[in-house]
Write a protein that holds these residues in place. Structure first.
Motif, PDB file in Angstrom:
ATOM      1  N   GLY A  18      -1.158  -8.366  -1.552  1.00 28.08           N
ATOM      2  CA  GLY A  18      -2.533  -7.939  -1.353  1.00 28.08           C
ATOM      3  C   GLY A  18      -3.477  -8.763  -2.203  1.00 28.08           C
ATOM      4  O   GLY A  18      -3.177  -9.083  -3.360  1.00 28.08           O
ATOM      5  N   GLY A  19      -4.619  -9.146  -1.623  1.00 31.30           N
ATOM      6  CA  GLY A  19      -5.627  -9.883  -2.373  1.00 31.30           C
ATOM      7  C   GLY A  19      -5.220 -11.281  -2.799  1.00 31.30           C
ATOM      8  O   GLY A  19      -5.783 -11.833  -3.750  1.00 31.30           O
ATOM      9  N   LEU A  20      -4.279 -11.892  -2.084  1.00 26.65           N
ATOM     10  CA  LEU A  20      -3.765 -13.194  -2.510  1.00 26.65           C
ATOM     11  C   LEU A  20      -4.670 -14.365  -2.137  1.00 26.65           C
ATOM     12  O   LEU A  20      -4.390 -15.496  -2.536  1.00 26.65           O
ATOM     13  N   LYS A  43      -5.631  -3.939  -0.798  1.00 30.88           N
ATOM     14  CA  LYS A  43      -5.638  -3.614  -2.230  1.00 30.88           C
ATOM     15  C   LYS A  43      -4.798  -4.629  -2.985  1.00 30.88           C
ATOM     16  O   LYS A  43      -3.647  -4.870  -2.647  1.00 30.88           O
ATOM     17  N   GLU A  44      -5.391  -5.193  -4.046  1.00 31.36           N
ATOM     18  CA  GLU A  44      -4.665  -6.191  -4.827  1.00 31.36           C
ATOM     19  C   GLU A  44      -3.576  -5.524  -5.654  1.00 31.36           C
ATOM     20  O   GLU A  44      -3.815  -4.569  -6.393  1.00 31.36           O
ATOM     21  N   THR A  45      -2.361  -6.027  -5.487  1.00 33.50           N
ATOM     22  CA  THR A  45      -1.215  -5.491  -6.212  1.00 33.50           C
ATOM     23  C   THR A  45      -1.258  -5.958  -7.673  1.00 33.50           C
ATOM     24  O   THR A  45      -1.729  -7.053  -7.974  1.00 33.50           O
ATOM     25  N   GLN A  46      -0.745  -5.112  -8.551  1.00 32.50           N
ATOM     26  CA  GLN A  46      -0.623  -5.509  -9.956  1.00 32.50           C
ATOM     27  C   GLN A  46       0.626  -6.379 -10.101  1.00 32.50           C
ATOM     28  O   GLN A  46       1.745  -5.888 -10.190  1.00 32.50           O
ATOM     29  N   TYR A  47       0.408  -7.695 -10.090  1.00 32.35           N
ATOM     30  CA  TYR A  47       1.524  -8.626 -10.138  1.00 32.35           C
ATOM     31  C   TYR A  47       2.049  -8.759 -11.563  1.00 32.35           C
ATOM     32  O   TYR A  47       1.292  -8.661 -12.530  1.00 32.35           O
ATOM     33  N   TRP A  84      -5.775  -9.727   1.927  1.00 36.23           N
ATOM     34  CA  TRP A  84      -6.892  -8.826   1.684  1.00 36.23           C
ATOM     35  C   TRP A  84      -6.319  -7.507   1.149  1.00 36.23           C
ATOM     36  O   TRP A  84      -5.434  -7.522   0.335  1.00 36.23           O
ATOM     37  N   THR A 105       0.547 -13.949 -12.858  1.00 32.60           N
ATOM     38  CA  THR A 105      -0.545 -14.403 -12.003  1.00 32.60           C
ATOM     39  C   THR A 105      -0.008 -15.350 -10.930  1.00 32.60           C
ATOM     40  O   THR A 105       0.559 -16.403 -11.255  1.00 32.60           O
ATOM     41  N   LYS A 153      -7.492 -15.324  -3.192  1.00 30.78           N
ATOM     42  CA  LYS A 153      -8.141 -16.019  -4.313  1.00 30.78           C
ATOM     43  C   LYS A 153      -7.134 -16.757  -5.190  1.00 30.78           C
ATOM     44  O   LYS A 153      -7.510 -17.639  -5.957  1.00 30.78           O
ATOM     45  N   TYR A 154      -5.843 -16.414  -5.055  1.00 32.80           N
ATOM     46  CA  TYR A 154      -4.810 -17.097  -5.833  1.00 32.80           C
ATOM     47  C   TYR A 154      -4.193 -18.265  -5.060  1.00 32.80           C
ATOM     48  O   TYR A 154      -3.732 -19.231  -5.671  1.00 32.80           O
TER      49      TYR A 154
END
Length: 639
Positions: free
Chosen positions: A391-393, A463-467, A461, A470, A395-396
Motif C-alpha cells: 500500500g502507498g508504494l 492505506k500505507e503499510t508500516q514497512y 495507493w 523503507t 512514492k517509494y
C-alpha cells in the motif's frame, strides 16, 4: 532471395550457452556466468530483429504475400521413403513474429535477473536453465515439421520443470514443478496421439505440405471417419489437447498458479510470452488444417477459450498473492487468443480472428512480461507477495509505479495503449461469428479491468503499510527492462499486423470498429472505477462485497475447488478403484504365479538332487530297475 541460413545460430548459441554455463559455470563465477548468458541472448535478439526486418521488408512479395522459407534443413531420421523427421528452421510470418517475442522477453528477463538473482545460491545454474529454455522455445517456433515441434515441446516442459523447481530446498517448489510436469504430460500424450494419427493418414510431418491450401496431404486421408468425425478432426482435437495443457486452458490449468513458486523472472518468461503461448502458436501453425478439414475442432477451441477466459478472470478477482493474480490473468488472456482462432476463417478479412490472436499474443507478451517483472520489483522492495502487505508504494517506487500503471492500462484496453488495439480486433472477430462468445468476452473485459486495477490500487495507493524497512526502487538492471517493456506495452498496438501476420500471408484492410470498441472501453472504465472506489483508499467496502457474495466469493477464492476435485478423482477413485486392484492383481496373481513356479522348481530340484550323486552302483541300480519295469510292462501288455 535472401539467404537466411545463418538463422541456425538462433539455436546453436543458446545451446552452447547451456553447456558452457551448466558444465563450467561454477568455475566462471556468478558475475561472468550472468554476463555470458545475457550476452548470448543479446546476440540472439539482434539476429531475430535482423531476420524479421529482412523477412518482412527485404524479401520480394510479387503480390503473393509472405511465403514460408526453409532457411535450414537436415534429415535426422528416415522412417520410410516419404516419411522422415527433419531438423531445421522454418521462417514465415508467425515464426518470425515469435522470434521477436521470445528473444525480446528472454533478453529482458536475462538483464533483469542480473539484479534480481544477485546473491542467490545456484546463480550460474539459473542462467544455464534460462539458456536451455530459450533454446527449447526457439527450436519449437522455427520447427519446419510437427515432430521437431514435439521434440522441442517436451524440452520446453523439461526446462519449465527445472526453472519452477529452482528453489529445490522448498517442498512447495518441488511439488509445483512436479505438478506442472505431470499435468502437461497427460496433455502431451494427446498431442503425440494426434501427431501419429495425422502422419499415418497424410504420410508427412512437414508443415508446409500439411498447411497447403490446396490440401494434397489432407486428401490422402480418403475421407476416413470414426464415430461420426473425420480422422483429421480427431487428430486435430488430440493435437489441441497438447495446446490446452501447455497454455493452461481449462481443465489442464491447475499447474499454472502453483508455477509461481519459481523465481519471479521465471514467471515472466513462462507466463508472459513463451511457454504458455506455445499452445496458441500450435493451433496457429496448423490453422489451415483446422479450417479446411476440422471446423468442429475450431468450435471446441472457441468455447474452451471463452470459458477459460471467464473462469480465470473470476478467480483473479479474489486472489491476494499478486503473482497468482497475474497467473490467472495470463490464463484469461490466452483464452482470448484461443477464442479468436476458434472464430476465424481463412484468407482476407475472414481471417480477422487469426490476425487478432497473433496481434494480442504480441502485445500481451509486452504488458504481461512488464507486469511480472514489475511484481518482482515490488516483491524485492517489500519482501512479500501479498497485497495485504502493501500500500502507498507509488512514492517509494516511482519507476515501477509508472511502468506498472502503463501495463495495467494496456491490459484493461484503455485507448491508445497496445492492448486496446489487439483486444478490439478479437472482439470484432467474435462479434462477426458468434454473438454469445462476444458477450462473454465483453464481460471478461470488464472483469480484467477490475482485477488489474484492484491489484494496482492495492499496491500503490490504499492505506500505507508500516514497512519493516523503507522500500526503495530496484537497481538499474531491473528498472531498464521495465522501461523498455513499458514502451512496448504502450506502442506495439500501432504495428500494422493486418499487413504482416495474416492467415494466408496476404495483407488485408482492417480498421477499428468503434461500434465494438466504444462499449468495451466503457465496460473497462467501469471496471476501473469500481476498483478505484473499493481499493484506492482504506475502507471496509471490499469486505462488505465479499460478505454479500459469500458463497460465490468463497468458491472463487478457493479456485472453484479444482485442485480438490483432481485429488478426489485421483486418490478416491483412480487410486482406490483402479490402481489398488491392479496393484493387488500384480502382487498376488502375476508375482504369485511367478513365485509359485519358482517354488515348485526349487522343491522338485531338491527332491531329485540325489539322482546326481555320482555313485555308479546307484546309477546301475536305477538303470536295471527301469529295464525290469519296462520288461514287465511289455509282457503285461502283450498278454
Amino acid at each position: 532471395m535472401i539467404n537466411f541460413s545463418y538463422s541456425i545460430w538462433l539455436l546453436l548459441i543458446p545451446l552452447m550457452m547451456f553447456f558452457i554455463l551448466g558444465l563450467a559455470g561454477h568455475k566462471l563465477g556468478p558475475r561472468l556466468s550472468g554476463l555470458l548468458g545475457t550476452s548470448g541472448l543479446a546476440i540472439i535478439t539482434m539476429l531475430s530483429f535482423i531476420i524479421a526486418y529482412s523477412y518482412f521488408f527485404g524479401t520480394p512479395k510479387n503480390g503473393e504475400g509472405f511465403k514460408a522459407i526453409i532457411a535450414y534443413n537436415i534429415t535426422w531420421l528416415q522412417l520410410i521413403d516419404n516419411l522422415h523427421i527433419d531438423i531445421g528452421v522454418l521462417l514465415d510470418p508467425i515464426s518470425v513474429m515469435m522470434l521477436i517475442v521470445v528473444s525480446t522477453v528472454s533478453f529482458m528477463v536475462h538483464i533483469y535477473s542480473l539484479g534480481y538473482m544477485k546473491g542467490e545460491r545456484g546463480y550460474e545454474r539459473f542462467f544455464a536453465f534460462l539458456s536451455l529454455f530459450t533454446f527449447s522455445m526457439l527450436g519449437l517456433v522455427v520447427a519446419p515439421n510437427i515432430f521437431q515441434m514435439y521434440i522441442f515441446w517436451e524440452l520446453v516442459g523439461i526446462s519449465s520443470y527445472l526453472l519452477i523447481g529452482f528453489y529445490y530446498q522448498k517442498p512447495s517448489a518441488v511439488a509445483a514443478s512436479k505438478k506442472a510436469f505431470i499435468v502437461t504430460r497427460f496433455a502431451d500424450l494427446g498431442f503425440l496421439i494426434g501427431i501419429l494419427i495425422l502422419s499415418f493418414y497424410t504420410k508427412t510431418f512437414d508443415f508446409i505440405t500439411l498447411t497447403d491450401p490446396s490440401g494434397p496431404a489432407i486428401a490422402k486421408t480418403g475421407g476416413a471417419t470414426f464415430m461420426g468425425l473425420s480422422v483429421i478432426t480427431w487428430s486435430m482435437i488430440f493435437v489441441y489437447m497438447g495446446g490446452v495443457g501447455k497454455s493452461a486452458m481449462f481443465p489442464f490449468h491447475i499447474w499454472l498458479p502453483d508455477a509461481m513458486e519459481g523465481p519471479t523472472p521465471v514467471s515472466a518468461l513462462i507466463h508472459a510470452a513463451t511457454m504458455v503461448v506455445a499452445g496458441v502458436y500450435l493451433v496457429a501453425r496448423l490453422f489451415p488444417v483446422y479450417v479446411m478439414a476440422s471446423p468442429q475442432a475450431l468450435h471446441i477451441i472457441a468455447y474452451v477459450g471463452a470459458f477459460s477466459s471467464l473462469f480465470a478472470a473470476v478467480i483473479a478477482c479474489t486472489q491476494t498473492d499478486i503473482k497468482r493474480v497475474l497467473a490467472y490473468s495470463t490464463m484469461s488472456q490466452i483464452g482470448y487468443m484461443m477464442l479468436a482462432l476458434g472464430v476465424s476463417g481463412y484468407g482476407g478479412h475472414n481471417g480477422l480472428g487469426f490476425m487478432a490472436s497473433m496481434f494480442h499474443l504480441f502485445t500481451h507478451a509486452m504488458f504481461k512480461a512488464l507486469l511480472f517483472l514489475g511484481a518482482g520489483a515490488i516483491i524485492h522492495a517489500v519482501h512479500s507477495n501479498f497485497m495485504t502487505d502493501m500500500g502507498g508504494l507509488r512514492k517509494y517506487l516511482p519507476i515501477t509505479h509508472i511502468t506498472f500503471l502503463i501495463a495495467c492500462l494496456s491490459i484493461a484496453g484503455v485507448p491508445l495503449f497496445a492492448g486496446f488495439f489487439s483486444k478490439d480486433e478479437i472482439l470484432a472477430a467474435a462479434f462477426e461469428h458468434n454473438k454469445f462468445l462476444f458477450a462473454v468476452e465483453y464481460a471478461v473485459a470488464g472483469l480484467t479491468a477490475f482485477y488489474m486495477f484492484r491489484l494496482y490500487f492495492s499496491i500503490f495507493w490504499g492505506k500505507e503499510t508500516q514497512y519493516h524497512h523503507t522500500p526503495h526502487e530496484a537497481p538499474l538492471t531491473m528498472t531498464i527492462p521495465l522501461i523498455i517493456l513499458a514502451l512496448g506495452a504502450a506502442l506495439t498496438g500501432f504495428i500494422p499486423f493486418n499487413k504482416l501476420v495474416t492467415s494466408d500471408g496476404l495483407p488485408f484492410e482492417s480498421h477499428l470498429d468503434w461500434g465494438v470498441a466504444v462499449p468495451s472501453v466503457i465496460i473497462g472504465l467501469l471496471g476501473i472505477t469500481v476498483a478505484w472506489a473499493m481499493y484506492s483508499k482504506s475502507s471496509n467496502l471490499p469486505d462488505r462485497v465479499a460478505s454479500a457474495f459469500r458463497l460465490g466469493y468463497k468458491w472463487a477464492y478457493n479456485k472453484f475447488y479444482m485442485d480438490e476435485l483432481y485429488l478426489f478423482i485421483t486418490k478416491k477413485i483412480i487410486f482406490r478403484y483402479i490402481s489398488e486392484p491392479v496393484a493387488w492383481f500384480d502382487r498376488h496373481i502375476v508375482d504369485g504365479t511367478m513365485n509359485a513356479i519358482a517354488t515348485v522348481t526349487q522343491v522338485t530340484s531338491f527332491r531329485i538332487r540325489k539322482f546326481q550323486s555320482g555313485q555308479i552302483q546307484q546309477y546301475a541300480f536305477v538303470y536295471i530297475s527301469g529295464v525290469i519295469f519296462l520288461v514287465i510292462l511289455l509282457v503285461y501288455i502283450w498278454r
